[in-house]
Design an enzyme around this catalytic site. Structure first.
Site, PDB file in Angstrom:
ATOM      1  N   ASP A 186      -8.290  -6.035  -3.841  1.00 11.88           N
ATOM      2  CA  ASP A 186      -7.570  -5.262  -4.852  1.00 11.88           C
ATOM      3  C   ASP A 186      -6.938  -6.699  -5.134  1.00 11.88           C
ATOM      4  OD1 ASP A 186      -7.008  -4.584  -7.246  1.00 11.88           O
ATOM      5  OD2 ASP A 186      -5.983  -2.905  -5.890  1.00 11.88           O
ATOM      6  N   GLU A 298     -13.928  -7.266 -11.665  1.00  9.38           N
ATOM      7  CA  GLU A 298     -13.070  -6.104 -12.151  1.00  9.38           C
ATOM      8  C   GLU A 298     -11.575  -7.704 -12.487  1.00  9.38           C
ATOM      9  OE1 GLU A 298     -11.622  -2.330 -12.008  1.00  9.38           O
ATOM     10  OE2 GLU A 298      -9.206  -2.857 -11.550  1.00  9.38           O
TER      11      GLU A 298
END
Ligand code: ZN
Length: 513
Positions: A186, A298
């Site tokens: 992330d 992402e």
């Protein structure tokens, strides 16, 4: 059931899948052998070997039994004869976790495609069994990401990408998860971040170009916007201002339920604000592509000071597509306040309109998923975003699991919780940097002023939640061993607390799965 299908739905009877069910042979006697120290949910029989997790006086261990020597080879541990085969008792090491992922392939993170998905960050590395319980009870059709941590959190918790992966593997195994899962590296910012996470086996890469987003362009005058556009890295963007103008200026995008006119003024502003970010994402995407692994990308611009307008979202998507970037989800900065650990701050009807507009852009220029970052505890938002996106959604949560660990501590180890709260109050003004939060330290009581039974109530208080939320690095530096001990002694309460908390996150999403 096809467990390789990304749309595979976890169902209550998923453990009865023929491949994984104990066959009627000597494994039948295992149940008696396991005794009360084993985690019964973990027992799995696969390719002539049985695997389960057990408690020992020196911590948890993997045990495996097989009559075939080659089934045991990949695992480091202590071997002894067992019936007509061998039993091996193995530490929960990185190497054994990797070996387990190879032999039980459903534990290997893989791309989840457009299935509605939920990410469960876990700063302590102890929460995955609670996440699995929530998924089993309320996550039908939702694809989970159990290993998820930003580089910032890894730095603050002194965990490596491999630590994160290892902990999530043991947690998913312990709780008996048997279907697809992903692993989210992330908020990556550099090629080096990517390399470390590729080596650890992550499947989902969140690129955060936030430091390249020019928030000043949001409200700059026309002349300054033009200056900023001229200064963009046009080489990397493989174009020029004239190309940009010609390609999109004045165009009308027919989105599924609306039209979006790309006014030149808005286009220049979007380019000035996000052009460098587009170039950075492209660079990191190409770097990732060169690794030759199966992955999903992402793109997250959620951690910026100003909201992403639908036109800016369209600019980002059009430009990334033109540059060859493919992504599975995108996290705009939506309108209103998405702060850590508390519900949405702002006007829900404005948010509903914003979500509808972003959904229109996403469906027309994608489809991909809209990703909701800082997504924990946003109970008023889940119904809105699930409906707006029809389930083309990724929900990302992180620190709220740490707060559930603190809730257990407040209930069962008040003295430790007092020390943690005291340190959090001391560290808050320093540790809050880089987080978007509005907590007031003056609103958080001195632990000395509270009786023990009042301590758990602090986990219901927004100011206290945020003060505890952002100081995790300092707290773990000082108290991690004590915290781990409390959670081990109250493991069932910890897992159940997590399950209950996350069921509330998943329930509003599940009808769109
Ligand atoms: Zn984020």
């Amino acid at each position: 059931m096809d467990k390789t299908s990304p749309n595979h739905k976890a169902s209550p009877n998923h453990k009865a899948s023929p491949n994984h069910k104990a066959s009627p042979n000597h494994f039948d006697t295992l149940a008696a052998h396991l005794g009360k120290n084993a985690y019964p949910e973990s027992l799995v029989v696969h390719n002539d070997a049985a695997y389960w997790l057990t408690r020992t006086s020196s911590g948890k261990r993997l045990q495996l039994v097989s009559a075939l020597a080659e089934r045991l080879e990949a695992f480091e541990g202590q071997a002894e004869p067992f019936q007509d085969g061998t039993i091996k008792t193995c530490p929960l090491s990185d190497g054994n976790a990797a070996a387990l992922r190879r032999v039980l392939p459903w534990l290997t993170p893989r791309p989840l495609s457009l299935t509605i998905s939920a990410g469960f960050g876990d700063r302590l590395g102890l929460a995955t069994p609670g996440h699995v319980r929530a998924m089993e009870r309320a996550g039908d059709g939702i694809a989970p990401i159990f290993a998820q941590q930003s580089i910032r959190e890894m730095t603050r918790t002194k965990r490596s990408p491999t630590d994160v992966m290892t902990d999530a593997t043991w947690g998913a195994f312990e709780a008996g998860w048997r279907t697809n899962l992903g692993a989210d590296a992330d908020h990556l910012k550099t090629p080096d971040d990517i390399d470390r996470c590729v080596a650890a086996g992550f499947s989902f890469y969140t690129i955060d170009p936030g430091q390249y987003v020019d928030d000043e362009a949001h409200s700059a005058g026309a002349a300054l916007v033009q200056e900023k556009v001229a200064a963009l890295p046009w080489n990397e963007l493989e174009g020029s201002p004239a190309d940009l103008q010609q390609r999109y200026g004045g165009k009308v995008l027919r989105l599924n339920d609306r039209r979006l006119t790309i006014e030149p003024e808005g286009l220049w502003r979007a380019a000035a604000k996000y052009g460098r970010a587009v170039a950075h994402v492209t660079k990191l995407y190409r770097h990732l592509l060169s690794k030759g692994i199966a992955f999903e990308l992402e793109v997250s611009v959620d951690e910026t000071a100003t909201p992403t307008s639908p036109l800016e979202h369209a600019y980002i998507a059009l430009e990334l597509t033109r540059l060859g970037v493919r992504w599975i989800s995108l996290a705009p900065r939506f309108v209103g306040g998405f702060e850590k650990g508390i519900d949405y701050l702002g006007d829900l009807s404005a948010l509903r309109d914003d979500l509808a507009a972003h959904n229109a852009v996403m469906r027309t220029l994608g489809p991909y998923k809209l990703s909701l970052h800082s997504g924990s505890d946003k109970f008023s938002v889940y119904p809105l975003i699930a409906e707006a996106t029809g389930g083309l959604l990724h929900l990302k949560t992180a620190g709220t699991s740490y707060l559930e660990a603190l809730r257990v501590t407040a209930r069962h180890a008040p003295a430790l919780f007092r020390e943690i709260l005291a340190l959090a109050r001391e560290r808050f003004e320093i540790d809050r940097a880089s987080y978007h939060i509005s907590a007031q330290l003056s609103q958080v009581p001195d632990p000395a002023a509270l009786s023990d039974h009042m301590l758990p109530g602090l986990l219901e208080d927004n100011d206290a939640r945020q003060v505890l939320h952002v100081t995790f690095g300092s707290v773990l530096d000082s108290f991690k061993p004590q915290l781990v001990e409390v959670l081990a002694a109250h493991e069932e309460a910890h897992y159940e607390g997590l399950a209950e908390h996350f069921i509330k996150h998943l329930q509003p999403l599940v009808r769109y799965s």
